[in-house]
Design an enzyme around this catalytic site. Structure first.
Site, short mmCIF file in Angstrom:
data_model
loop_
_atom_site.label_atom_id
_atom_site.label_comp_id
_atom_site.label_asym_id
_atom_site.label_seq_id
_atom_site.Cartn_x
_atom_site.Cartn_y
_atom_site.Cartn_z
N HIS B 238 0.00 -0.91 0.44
CA HIS B 238 -0.34 -0.18 -0.40
C HIS B 238 1.02 1.26 -0.01
O HIS B 238 1.23 1.93 -0.99
CB HIS B 238 -0.71 0.29 0.76
CG HIS B 238 -1.70 1.08 1.56
ND1 HIS B 238 -2.70 1.02 -0.17
CD2 HIS B 238 -1.52 2.43 1.50
CE1 HIS B 238 -3.39 2.72 0.16
NE2 HIS B 238 -2.72 3.05 0.60
N TYR B 242 1.49 5.71 -1.97
CA TYR B 242 2.10 7.25 -2.29
C TYR B 242 3.25 7.51 -1.88
O TYR B 242 3.73 8.91 -2.91
CB TYR B 242 2.26 6.84 -0.10
CG TYR B 242 0.28 7.42 -0.35
CD1 TYR B 242 -0.35 8.22 -0.67
CD2 TYR B 242 0.02 6.51 0.23
CE1 TYR B 242 -1.67 8.35 -0.08
CE2 TYR B 242 -1.43 6.21 0.96
CZ TYR B 242 -2.51 7.24 0.17
OH TYR B 242 -3.62 6.75 0.60
N HIS B 389 -9.87 1.21 -11.65
CA HIS B 389 -9.41 2.95 -10.39
C HIS B 389 -7.80 3.01 -10.65
O HIS B 389 -7.37 4.06 -10.47
CB HIS B 389 -9.64 2.02 -9.26
CG HIS B 389 -8.64 2.31 -8.37
ND1 HIS B 389 -8.48 3.86 -7.52
CD2 HIS B 389 -7.48 1.80 -7.30
CE1 HIS B 389 -7.55 4.48 -6.83
NE2 HIS B 389 -6.87 2.95 -6.70
N PHE B 390 -6.96 2.04 -10.48
CA PHE B 390 -5.80 2.35 -10.71
C PHE B 390 -4.97 2.73 -11.73
O PHE B 390 -4.46 3.60 -11.92
CB PHE B 390 -4.57 1.40 -9.59
CG PHE B 390 -4.16 0.44 -10.50
CD1 PHE B 390 -3.64 -0.02 -11.50
CD2 PHE B 390 -4.43 -0.78 -9.91
CE1 PHE B 390 -3.12 -1.21 -12.49
CE2 PHE B 390 -4.81 -1.72 -10.81
CZ PHE B 390 -4.29 -2.48 -11.53
N HIS B 391 -5.30 2.48 -12.51
CA HIS B 391 -4.92 3.49 -13.93
C HIS B 391 -5.76 4.98 -14.09
O HIS B 391 -5.02 6.05 -14.62
CB HIS B 391 -5.66 3.37 -15.39
CG HIS B 391 -4.84 1.58 -15.72
ND1 HIS B 391 -4.96 -0.03 -15.19
CD2 HIS B 391 -3.83 1.64 -16.69
CE1 HIS B 391 -3.83 -0.58 -15.38
NE2 HIS B 391 -3.25 -0.15 -16.39
N ARG B 452 -10.19 -10.02 -12.66
CA ARG B 452 -8.96 -8.87 -13.65
C ARG B 452 -7.50 -9.75 -13.41
O ARG B 452 -7.82 -10.81 -13.08
CB ARG B 452 -8.30 -7.75 -12.16
CG ARG B 452 -8.00 -8.33 -11.04
CD ARG B 452 -7.27 -6.85 -10.00
NE ARG B 452 -5.76 -6.66 -10.44
CZ ARG B 452 -4.95 -5.94 -9.91
NH1 ARG B 452 -5.58 -5.94 -8.41
NH2 ARG B 452 -3.82 -5.82 -9.88
N ARG B 453 -6.82 -9.46 -13.84
CA ARG B 453 -5.54 -10.48 -14.47
C ARG B 453 -5.80 -11.30 -14.54
O ARG B 453 -5.33 -12.89 -14.65
CB ARG B 453 -4.66 -10.21 -13.24
CG ARG B 453 -4.59 -9.85 -11.73
CD ARG B 453 -4.41 -10.31 -10.98
NE ARG B 453 -2.78 -9.50 -10.88
CZ ARG B 453 -1.87 -9.41 -9.77
NH1 ARG B 453 -2.04 -10.48 -8.54
NH2 ARG B 453 -0.47 -8.76 -10.49
C1 HEM Z 1 -0.85 2.84 -21.97
C2 HEM Z 1 -2.14 2.03 -21.87
C3 HEM Z 1 -2.47 1.25 -20.87
C4 HEM Z 1 -3.84 0.57 -21.11
C5 HEM Z 1 -3.92 -0.04 -22.28
C6 HEM Z 1 -2.80 -0.50 -19.47
C7 HEM Z 1 -3.81 -2.27 -19.83
C8 HEM Z 1 -3.99 -2.72 -18.97
C9 HEM Z 1 -5.41 -3.58 -18.56
C10 HEM Z 1 -6.35 -3.71 -19.13
C11 HEM Z 1 -4.59 -4.02 -17.50
C12 HEM Z 1 -5.17 -4.97 -16.56
C13 HEM Z 1 -4.80 -6.59 -17.14
C14 HEM Z 1 -5.76 -7.93 -16.09
O1 HEM Z 1 -6.13 -6.92 -14.91
O2 HEM Z 1 -6.26 -8.57 -16.36
C15 HEM Z 1 -3.27 -3.70 -16.89
C16 HEM Z 1 -3.15 -3.49 -15.98
C17 HEM Z 1 -1.74 -3.11 -15.01
N1 HEM Z 1 -1.43 -1.47 -15.32
FE1 HEM Z 1 -1.85 -1.26 -16.94
N2 HEM Z 1 -2.02 -0.18 -18.90
C18 HEM Z 1 -1.82 0.79 -19.45
C19 HEM Z 1 -0.96 2.14 -18.53
C20 HEM Z 1 -0.37 1.45 -17.32
C21 HEM Z 1 0.16 2.65 -16.72
C22 HEM Z 1 0.90 3.81 -17.51
C23 HEM Z 1 0.53 1.87 -15.50
C24 HEM Z 1 1.17 2.31 -14.27
C25 HEM Z 1 2.06 3.64 -13.91
C26 HEM Z 1 0.10 0.65 -15.63
C27 HEM Z 1 0.06 0.15 -14.28
C28 HEM Z 1 -0.56 -1.51 -14.20
C29 HEM Z 1 -0.51 -2.32 -13.25
C30 HEM Z 1 0.19 -2.08 -12.07
C31 HEM Z 1 -1.54 -3.63 -13.30
C32 HEM Z 1 -1.33 -4.52 -13.31
C33 HEM Z 1 -0.90 -5.25 -13.24
C34 HEM Z 1 -1.54 -6.50 -12.71
O3 HEM Z 1 -2.48 -7.45 -11.98
O4 HEM Z 1 -0.82 -7.67 -12.27
N3 HEM Z 1 -0.86 0.80 -16.82
N4 HEM Z 1 -2.93 -2.45 -17.45
CU LIG Z 2 -3.92 0.70 -1.24
#
Ligand code: HEM
Ligand SMILES: [Cu+2]
Ligand SMILES: [Cu+2]
Lengths: 155, 562
Positions: B238, B242, B389-391, B452-453
């Site tokens: 968490h 921050y 949320h986190f995007h 998710r994932r």
């Molecule tokens: C460039 C465009 C982006 C797209 C299209 C995108 C798309 C996605 C999608 C669809 C997921 C969910 C995948 C799943 O749950 O199966 C994901 C997960 C994630 N994204 Fe992005 N994302 C983008 C940019 C970013 C950026 C800029 C960050 C952070 C700086 C980020 C951080 C993450 C993280 C930490 C996860 C979680 C991975 C996990 O569950 O193991 N993403 N993204």
């Molecule tokens: Cu948290």
């Protein structure tokens, strides 16, 4: 320390907002009875399939419209992956895993729990309307993760 | 860079040499880490396309040379959540510390060491992931086994940030020795607070990797306790948010106001916000584990309260930053209740990107309160609501702010004019529209129960969730974000390799205070004291938890399922 009137006003507002949030949560828990999963015991994943109740996964009728579903979550299937109950039933799901972490979310209900090696997971859901309720594994558990799902059929 | 043109500060490298505070041997590792950050953003971002299109059944990981969807997702998570943010923070906060303290960093060895550990850590982790020996996602939960090289690589990334933390603390100490009895300059102070918070936050993951996962993956330990390991992971997991966010706050609080021609409300409120973040960020990890089976319910409730406390400084941020923006808008001739908004310099891509990032953060924060809300979490935990949320938080409030910062930082460091300003403006707006569609899709699908994932495109239950339209929004929004990212890199490369040499030197845009440091209570400058309070709160939040949890349930040997 110097605090402007505007600043003070905003800080009080922010604090009130958060107190209100906590009150809302407390009402949800104490009045509406929505709870998070609580510990339900431990189990050794290496001997899971010979440890009761997981030696006999499946649905048990506890009487009075109450059921217990004992479910093993393993890579990559739920066992059993389908149960049938009558409308108005309350089902407690008791889950455990013999391998990696899995998850359990039952769509259309509040039942949501992690299934973690070593721990017994328990959630309860009530089914007041007939239909099919999908449940899926919501924690990554290997390359077949997206194949893990099951159903509650309510008649 | 109209707002930064006032020749108050140090400019380009010529002026840097003149001031004698930016040493070449400290500058190259800082630039090197910026390059690593941008590489992480580029490669991680491209993987996002696989994930976005997967929602609508376009399964393309094979075409992108991935063996599974999850290998791509591991790259996405590790490069964006760790490499991009850690490297950018190291570089940006180090620079701000030099500017804030108006002296070089205390240790050249440490800043160079931070670069090398970041580089080697990245190479080790990348090797393990690319050879499919670490398809464990960025959370690497036991008992799923990854190659030891992966754990080692991840550890080195963390060590790099800790070297930076040490350097910042030493730099502050050196400044204090040179200025006895004076209040620490705010721009330096907030960076040090960020890294001191983070140093306390890393205890969990360091214990996890050093005492559990590394020996266990090497076979020295036969089994581990997955539930306890998750407690350690989320102890860090968490506060890491921050750590991602606070450098963006530094820009919003202290730089953007200058860029829009406004002043910061007060020195003390900024300090207070950062100190509250230091105190409350860490003892909150269990809100990621509300639905974990092995954790005593009473401790979940304790963490609920600390989690709500840490929302407070973010609300204060919203107020202070908004007040500074209004000050700027009015100074530029804005009238009426909202007229000042249109007077802000929307033609400046650096400002526009960060203003849009702030706007999105309002929605990101609101959805975060949903996640944090104990029993509401039952509905959204581990559904696609969470990436929705986190995007909006790390994926936009942080990433788009860093992009905005780079629009002045890259010209500042290279001495070249920002090229393609209208492209850069379009980039910011495209990201904004993209992430709103993306998040709308992910959030709605999550409420319907979409996990998710998960490779939804390959899931047999895809049509049973009835989130078809929402998944289309995710796919379209995500694609727009990726296109926006491509435009960003065109602008960066064009600037670095084809930018006109700047004739007028640039400065770092640092805002003035309406009420300066002299009015700040000395208590708000006592870092050691607040650190101690943070440690006490962590002890209250975690020691009873561990005592209630013991004995360890070490029952899991390593398992490879990918
Ligand atoms: C460039 C465009 C982006 C797209 C299209 C995108 C798309 C996605 C999608 C669809 C997921 C969910 C995948 C799943 O749950 O199966 C994901 C997960 C994630 N994204 Fe992005 N994302 C983008 C940019 C970013 C950026 C800029 C960050 C952070 C700086 C980020 C951080 C993450 C993280 C930490 C996860 C979680 C991975 C996990 O569950 O193991 N993403 N993204
Ligand atoms: Cu948290
Ligand atoms: Cu799974």
């Amino acid at each position: 320390m110097r605090v402007e009137a505007y600043e003070r006003f905003f800080m009080i507002l922010a604090a009130l907002l958060l107190v209100l949030g906590i009150v809302g949560i407390a009402i949800g828990a104490l009045v509406a009875g929505v709870h998070v999963p609580s510990p339900a015991g431990r189990v050794d994943p290496r001997t899971l399939t010979t440890t009761p109740p997981f030696d006999q996964p499946g649905l048990r009728d506890l009487g009075g419209g109450k059921y217990e579903a004992v479910v093993i979550a393993r890579a990559w299937q739920f066992q059993p992956d389908q149960i049938e109950v009558p409308v108005g039933s309350t089902v407690t799901f008791t889950l455990a895993t013999p391998d990696v972490i899995h998850g359990f979310v039952l769509t259309g209900t509040n039942a949501n729990v992690m299934v973690i090696p070593g721990q017994i997971a328990q959630v309860t859901a009530r089914f007041d309307r007939p239909g099919e309720y999908l449940w899926v594994c919501h924690e990554y558990c290997g390359f077949g993760h997206h194949q893990m799902f099951g159903k509650v059929v309510v008649r | 860079m109209s707002a930064t043109a006032r020749p108050q500060a140090f400019a380009g490298q010529g002026a840097i040499a003149r001031e004698g505070i930016f040493l070449a041997e400290q500058l190259w590792p800082i630039k090197g880490q910026l390059v690593l950050a941008l590489l992480g953003l580029a490669i991680g971002g491209i993987m996002g396309l696989i994930q976005a299109l997967d929602r609508i059944g376009i399964v393309m990981y094979k075409a992108m040379l991935m063996q599974t969807y999850y290998q791509g997702l591991t790259i996405h998570g590790v490069l964006l959540a760790f490499l991009f943010t850690f490297s950018f923070n190291n570089a940006f906060v180090s620079l701000m510390a030099i500017r804030g303290f108006e002296r070089p960093l205390a240790s050249t060895f440490l800043v160079q060491g931070a670069f090398w550990t970041m580089l080697v850590g990245t190479l080790l982790a990348a090797y393990a992931i690319l050879t499919n020996q670490a398809t464990v996602l960025f959370t690497f939960y036991a008992p799923m086994r990854a190659s030891s090289l992966f754990y080692l690589g991840a550890a080195l990334l963390v060590i790099s940030t800790l070297l930076t933390a040490l350097n910042l603390v030493l730099t502050r100490r050196a400044w204090q020795r040179e200025h006895p009895g004076e209040r620490t300059p705010l721009l330096g102070f907030v960076g040090v607070v960020t890294y001191v918070m983070w140093a306390l936050a890393t205890v969990g993951v360091v214990v996890l990797v050093v005492f559990f996962l590394l020996p266990w993956s090497l076979g020295w330990l036969k089994t581990t306790d997955p539930q306890f390991n998750r407690i350690l992971f989320w102890y860090t997991g968490h506060p890491i948010v921050y750590f991602w966010l606070m450098p963006a706050y530094i820009s919003w609080y202290l730089l953007v106001p200058r860029q829009v021609g406004g002043r910061v409300f007060s020195d003390s409120l900024v300090r207070l916000a950062f100190i509250l973040l230091l105190v409350f960020s860490v003892p909150t990890g269990l809100h990621h584990q509300y639905v974990d089976p092995g954790i005593p319910t009473v401790m979940k409730v304790v963490h609920l309260f600390t989690t709500f406390s840490v929302v407070f400084p973010s609300l204060v941020t919203a107020f202070t930053v908004m007040a500074a923006l209004e000050d700027g808008g009015r100074a530029r001739g804005g009238r009426g209740l909202l007229g000042w908004i249109w007077k802000l310099p929307w033609g400046d891509p650096s400002v526009t990107a960060q203003l849009l990032a702030m706007l999105v953060f309002i929605l990101g924060g609101a959805t975060g309160i949903v996640n944090a809300s104990y029993n509401l979490n039952n509905v959204v935990h581990n559904t696609s609501f969470v990436p929705g949320h986190f995007h909006m938080t790390v994926g936009t409030a942080v990433a788009l702010s860093f992009i905005g910062i780079s629009y002045w930082l890259i010209p500042y460091l290279t001495g070249r004019e920002l090229m393609g300003r209208s492209l850069a403006l379009a980039q910011a707006w495209l990201w904004f529209v993209g992430v709103l569609l993306f998040a709308r899709g992910q959030i709605a699908a999550g409420l319907l129960g979409e996990p998710r994932r998960s490779s939804i495109g390959e899931a047999p239950y895809r049509d049973l969730i009835h989130a078809g339209l929402d998944n289309w929004l995710t796919a379209i929004g995500g694609t727009l974000m990726v296109i926006s990212g491509l435009i960003y890199f065109i602008v960066v490369l064009w600037t670095v390799f084809g930018g006109r040499r700047l004739t007028q030197p640039l400065g770092i845009p640092v805002a003035e205070m309406r009420f300066g440091a002299r009015e700040t209570s000395p208590l708000l400058d006592r870092l050691g004291f607040w650190f101690l309070i943070a440690v006490v709160l962590v002890a209250i939040a975690y020691i009873p938890l561990i005592l209630l949890y013991l004995p360890l349930q070490s029952v899991s040997p390593p398992i490879k399922v990918y």
